[in-house]
Design an enzyme around this catalytic site. Structure first.
Site, PDB file in Angstrom:
ATOM      1  CG  PHE A  19      -6.576   5.484  -2.965  1.00  0.00           C
ATOM      2  CD1 PHE A  19      -6.012   6.548  -2.878  1.00  0.00           C
ATOM      3  CD2 PHE A  19      -5.618   4.727  -3.935  1.00  0.00           C
ATOM      4  CE1 PHE A  19      -4.610   7.012  -3.113  1.00  0.00           C
ATOM      5  CE2 PHE A  19      -4.802   4.549  -3.461  1.00  0.00           C
ATOM      6  CZ  PHE A  19      -3.381   5.503  -3.038  1.00  0.00           C
ATOM      7  CB  THR A  44     -19.094   1.144  -4.407  1.00  0.00           C
ATOM      8  OG1 THR A  44     -17.794   1.276  -4.340  1.00  0.00           O
ATOM      9  CG2 THR A  44     -19.283   0.465  -5.748  1.00  0.00           C
ATOM     10  CB  ILE A  68     -18.759   1.347 -15.492  1.00  0.00           C
ATOM     11  CG1 ILE A  68     -18.247   0.318 -14.556  1.00  0.00           C
ATOM     12  CG2 ILE A  68     -18.280   2.651 -15.319  1.00  0.00           C
ATOM     13  CD1 ILE A  68     -17.099  -0.095 -14.522  1.00  0.00           C
ATOM     14  CB  THR A 137      -3.741  -3.867 -10.827  1.00  0.00           C
ATOM     15  OG1 THR A 137      -2.452  -4.819 -10.358  1.00  0.00           O
ATOM     16  CG2 THR A 137      -4.913  -5.431 -11.277  1.00  0.00           C
ATOM     17  CD  GLU A 139      -2.601  -7.122  -6.699  1.00  0.00           C
ATOM     18  OE1 GLU A 139      -3.732  -7.897  -6.303  1.00  0.00           O
ATOM     19  OE2 GLU A 139      -2.456  -5.900  -5.831  1.00  0.00           O
ATOM     20  CE1 TYR A 162      -8.862  -5.196  -8.283  1.00  0.00           C
ATOM     21  CE2 TYR A 162      -6.695  -5.691  -7.977  1.00  0.00           C
ATOM     22  CZ  TYR A 162      -6.815  -5.331  -8.366  1.00  0.00           C
ATOM     23  OH  TYR A 162      -6.456  -3.694  -9.357  1.00  0.00           O
ATOM     24  CB  SER A 163      -4.953 -10.066  -9.858  1.00  0.00           C
ATOM     25  OG  SER A 163      -5.388 -11.528  -9.523  1.00  0.00           O
ATOM     26  CG  HIS A 296      -0.557 -13.226   0.787  1.00  0.00           C
ATOM     27  ND1 HIS A 296      -0.330 -13.280   2.224  1.00  0.00           N
ATOM     28  CD2 HIS A 296      -0.332 -12.268   0.141  1.00  0.00           C
ATOM     29  CE1 HIS A 296       0.031 -11.685   2.203  1.00  0.00           C
ATOM     30  NE2 HIS A 296      -0.244 -10.708   0.533  1.00  0.00           N
TER      31      HIS A 296
HETATM   32  P1  NAD Z   1     -11.346   2.921  -5.096  1.00  0.00           P
HETATM   33  O1  NAD Z   1     -11.765   1.005  -4.723  1.00  0.00           O
HETATM   34  O2  NAD Z   1     -10.766   3.955  -4.426  1.00  0.00           O
HETATM   35  O3  NAD Z   1     -11.660   3.148  -6.370  1.00  0.00           O
HETATM   36  C1  NAD Z   1     -12.410   1.954  -7.298  1.00  0.00           C
HETATM   37  C2  NAD Z   1     -13.974   3.863  -7.651  1.00  0.00           C
HETATM   38  O4  NAD Z   1     -14.761   2.859  -8.526  1.00  0.00           O
HETATM   39  C3  NAD Z   1     -15.115   3.461  -6.274  1.00  0.00           C
HETATM   40  O5  NAD Z   1     -15.122   5.057  -6.370  1.00  0.00           O
HETATM   41  C4  NAD Z   1     -15.707   3.117  -6.864  1.00  0.00           C
HETATM   42  O6  NAD Z   1     -17.237   3.403  -6.062  1.00  0.00           O
HETATM   43  C5  NAD Z   1     -16.366   3.064  -7.998  1.00  0.00           C
HETATM   44  N1  NAD Z   1     -17.034   1.800  -8.043  1.00  0.00           N
HETATM   45  C6  NAD Z   1     -17.224   0.548  -8.114  1.00  0.00           C
HETATM   46  N2  NAD Z   1     -17.443   0.087  -9.018  1.00  0.00           N
HETATM   47  C7  NAD Z   1     -18.631   1.006  -9.837  1.00  0.00           C
HETATM   48  C8  NAD Z   1     -19.420   1.117 -11.158  1.00  0.00           C
HETATM   49  N3  NAD Z   1     -20.000  -0.502 -11.097  1.00  0.00           N
HETATM   50  N4  NAD Z   1     -19.985   1.527 -11.444  1.00  0.00           N
HETATM   51  C9  NAD Z   1     -19.349   2.860 -11.461  1.00  0.00           C
HETATM   52  N5  NAD Z   1     -17.826   3.316 -10.695  1.00  0.00           N
HETATM   53  C10 NAD Z   1     -18.151   2.236  -9.599  1.00  0.00           C
HETATM   54  O7  NAD Z   1      -9.719   1.248  -6.120  1.00  0.00           O
HETATM   55  P2  NAD Z   1      -8.197   2.473  -6.707  1.00  0.00           P
HETATM   56  O8  NAD Z   1      -7.963   1.622  -6.100  1.00  0.00           O
HETATM   57  O9  NAD Z   1      -8.567   3.943  -6.796  1.00  0.00           O
HETATM   58  O10 NAD Z   1      -8.103   1.710  -8.056  1.00  0.00           O
HETATM   59  C11 NAD Z   1      -8.375   2.420  -9.797  1.00  0.00           C
HETATM   60  C12 NAD Z   1      -8.098   1.282  -9.984  1.00  0.00           C
HETATM   61  O11 NAD Z   1      -6.760   1.613 -10.784  1.00  0.00           O
HETATM   62  C13 NAD Z   1      -9.144   0.571 -10.612  1.00  0.00           C
HETATM   63  O12 NAD Z   1      -9.229  -0.101 -11.242  1.00  0.00           O
HETATM   64  C14 NAD Z   1      -7.692  -0.918  -9.741  1.00  0.00           C
HETATM   65  O13 NAD Z   1      -7.793  -1.644 -10.439  1.00  0.00           O
HETATM   66  C15 NAD Z   1      -6.686   0.321 -10.284  1.00  0.00           C
HETATM   67  N6  NAD Z   1      -5.462   0.352  -9.473  1.00  0.00           N
HETATM   68  C16 NAD Z   1      -5.486   0.335  -8.485  1.00  0.00           C
HETATM   69  C17 NAD Z   1      -4.314   0.287  -7.442  1.00  0.00           C
HETATM   70  C18 NAD Z   1      -3.732   0.260  -6.748  1.00  0.00           C
HETATM   71  O14 NAD Z   1      -2.820   0.238  -5.453  1.00  0.00           O
HETATM   72  N7  NAD Z   1      -4.895   0.690  -5.509  1.00  0.00           N
HETATM   73  C19 NAD Z   1      -2.723  -0.237  -8.666  1.00  0.00           C
HETATM   74  C20 NAD Z   1      -2.867  -0.387  -9.661  1.00  0.00           C
HETATM   75  C21 NAD Z   1      -4.242   0.153 -10.231  1.00  0.00           C
HETATM   76  P1  TYD Z   2      -3.157  -4.676   0.091  1.00  0.00           P
HETATM   77  O1  TYD Z   2      -3.182  -2.479   0.309  1.00  0.00           O
HETATM   78  O2  TYD Z   2      -5.099  -5.754   0.107  1.00  0.00           O
HETATM   79  O3  TYD Z   2      -3.011  -4.666  -1.258  1.00  0.00           O
HETATM   80  P2  TYD Z   2      -3.145  -6.234  -2.628  1.00  0.00           P
HETATM   81  O4  TYD Z   2      -3.156  -6.770  -1.866  1.00  0.00           O
HETATM   82  O5  TYD Z   2      -3.273  -5.556  -3.887  1.00  0.00           O
HETATM   83  O6  TYD Z   2      -1.270  -5.815  -3.106  1.00  0.00           O
HETATM   84  O7  TYD Z   2      -2.779  -5.943   0.620  1.00  0.00           O
HETATM   85  C1  TYD Z   2      -1.255  -5.432   0.647  1.00  0.00           C
HETATM   86  C2  TYD Z   2      -0.504  -6.606   1.061  1.00  0.00           C
HETATM   87  O8  TYD Z   2      -0.128  -6.160   2.461  1.00  0.00           O
HETATM   88  C3  TYD Z   2      -0.492  -7.924   1.119  1.00  0.00           C
HETATM   89  O9  TYD Z   2       0.452  -8.597   0.631  1.00  0.00           O
HETATM   90  C4  TYD Z   2      -1.350  -8.175   2.037  1.00  0.00           C
HETATM   91  C5  TYD Z   2      -1.185  -7.501   2.697  1.00  0.00           C
HETATM   92  N1  TYD Z   2      -1.916  -7.479   4.058  1.00  0.00           N
HETATM   93  C6  TYD Z   2      -1.436  -7.359   5.380  1.00  0.00           C
HETATM   94  O10 TYD Z   2      -1.099  -8.005   6.168  1.00  0.00           O
HETATM   95  N2  TYD Z   2      -2.507  -6.932   6.580  1.00  0.00           N
HETATM   96  C7  TYD Z   2      -3.782  -6.167   6.075  1.00  0.00           C
HETATM   97  O11 TYD Z   2      -4.863  -5.854   7.145  1.00  0.00           O
HETATM   98  C8  TYD Z   2      -4.332  -5.665   4.895  1.00  0.00           C
HETATM   99  C9  TYD Z   2      -5.715  -5.081   3.809  1.00  0.00           C
HETATM  100  C10 TYD Z   2      -3.156  -6.665   3.720  1.00  0.00           C
END
Ligand code: NAD
Ligand code: TYD
Length: 356
Positions: A19, A44, A68, A137, A139, A162-163, A296
């Protein structure tokens, strides 16, 4: 790249088919007109080439599939592409999955990050004209009560597998800077949303299920609070920290937009109804309160004073505008939704609800 501390020629973006990674590749190809970009992603269940479709053949962009945590594969990327900068996003990123399968998170987020650090150090030696940017993050800081904010001095207190894995990866990056002098920066960001987010996270779950007329699961009573940032604002912040952040430092990024999950879901469903001409309140009937996520975190919120005062950054997209743009994007990309949903995520989601 215009001015700044790090001037790189060939940038490696890990997790580029996910994403944030795919949004970032698009952003950086425009932002830095002279850089070569190498996207590295295992593809993945969460990574999709469809996310990069419009830039895959860009003359300054190359996509490589790989893991990676595979040291030989990572070494080959550094050596064959003269990499002199890394923005590291590859990760297992979903909290619910980390509860069922924590070891996958240790493998990718911890071991994978260490492999990247080892190979960066091997390839770069003592060079200081390079940069390793680790994307993390909020988190890692744990949960807030109804008052207060996280900032760069907040102590680490991760609560989910995760965190915990992201916290460990942050510590390894810091250790590589202190021990081996790697010019590294870390950014810790709040919840992102926007185009190309995989429909396992709250916002795309709500949109895709509302469009399909399916029940929308809200965990607990929907009282948990998140601070939301539009993904393009996050990409802009990453670009800025990469260009001008100080090596060895961390930067906290956030949207200054707090909402309870229920408030957010209601607003989003109003926007979905408006966008497809349904009566207001139609989709709200789909809301279903389900068993809460174990452990949570109650509330996340970020103090972004440092980003604002040192780098002049602040979020530019309001929550309402960002959500409206996101809803439009999902409505216009139904083929993409069908494509990525075929990758086994519904099976996971259904098991997840059953198991709790
Ligand atoms: P995502 O799950 O959409 O994307 C992760 C990508 O990493 C995927 O394309 C997956 O194929 C790839 N991947 C997974 N395992 C791998 C491996 N072993 N080798 C190579 N590639 C691999 O995640 P995202 O939401 O885009 O998050 C990206 C980064 O940003 C993450 O490190 C996440 O911790 C961090 N982040 C995300 C958020 C959020 O709200 N989405 C917020 C803060 C930080
Ligand atoms: P999420 O998008 O999984 O992000 P994070 O857990 O990393 O914050 O969830 C955002 C918030 O929404 C979190 O408090 C959990 C809640 N949630 C729901 O209530 N329903 C859902 O189906 C999902 C995926 C998350």
């Amino acid at each position: 790249m215009p001015t700044g501390k790090a001037v790189v020629v060939a940038l490696l973006v890990t997790g580029a088919a996910g994403f944030i990674g795919s949004n970032l590749v698009r952003h950086l190809l425009q932002r830095w007109p002279d850089q070569r970009l190498v996207s590295f992603d295992l593809l993945t269940y969460a990574g999709h080439l469809a996310n990069l479709a419009d830039v895959i053949d860009h003359p300054r962009h190359r996509f490589l599939q790989g893991d990676i945590a595979d040291r030989e594969a990572v070494a080959a990327v550094f050596d064959q592409h003269d990499i002199d900068g890394v923005i590291h996003l590859a990760a297992e990123s979903h909290v619910d999955r980390s509860i069922l399968d924590p070891m996958a998170f240790v493998r990718t987020n911890v071991a994978g990050t260490v492999v990247l650090l080892q190979e960066a150090t091997r390839a770069w030696g003592d060079r200081q004209d390079v940069r390793f940017h680790h994307v993390s993050t909020d988190e890692v800081f744990g949960a807030l009560g109804s008052e207060g904010f996280f900032d760069e001095d907040t102590r680490y207190r991760p609560n989910s597998p995760y965190s915990a894995s992201k916290a460990a990866s942050d510590h390894f990056v810091r250790a590589w800077h202190e021990t081996y002098g790697l010019p590294a920066v870390i950014t810790n960001c709040t919840n992102n949303y926007g185009p190309y987010q995989f429909p396992e996270k709250l916002i795309p779950v709500v949109i895709t299920r509302a469009l399909a007329g399916e029940k929308i699961p809200v965990y607990g009573r929907g009282e948990n609070v998140r601070d939301w940032l539009f993904v393009e604002d996050h990409c802009d912040a990453i670009g800025l920290v990469f260009e001008r952040g100080t090596a060895g430092e961390t930067y906290c990024i956030g949207g200054e937009t707090e909402a309870t999950n229920l408030e957010l879901v209601r607003l989003l469903l109003d926007l979905v109804d408006a966008a497809r001409g349904a009566d207001p309140g139609t989709s709200a009937e789909l809301i279903e309160f389900v068993t809460d996520r174990p452990g949570h975190d109650f509330r996340y919120a970020m103090d972004i004073t440092r980003m604002r005062s040192e780098l002049g950054w602040s979020p530019s997209v309001s929550l309402r505008e960002g959500l409206a743009r996101t809803v439009e994007w999902y409505l216009d990309h139904r083929e993409w939704m069908a494509d990525v949903q075929g990758s086994g995520h519904r099976e996971f989601t259904d098991t997840w609800y059953e198991k709790r």
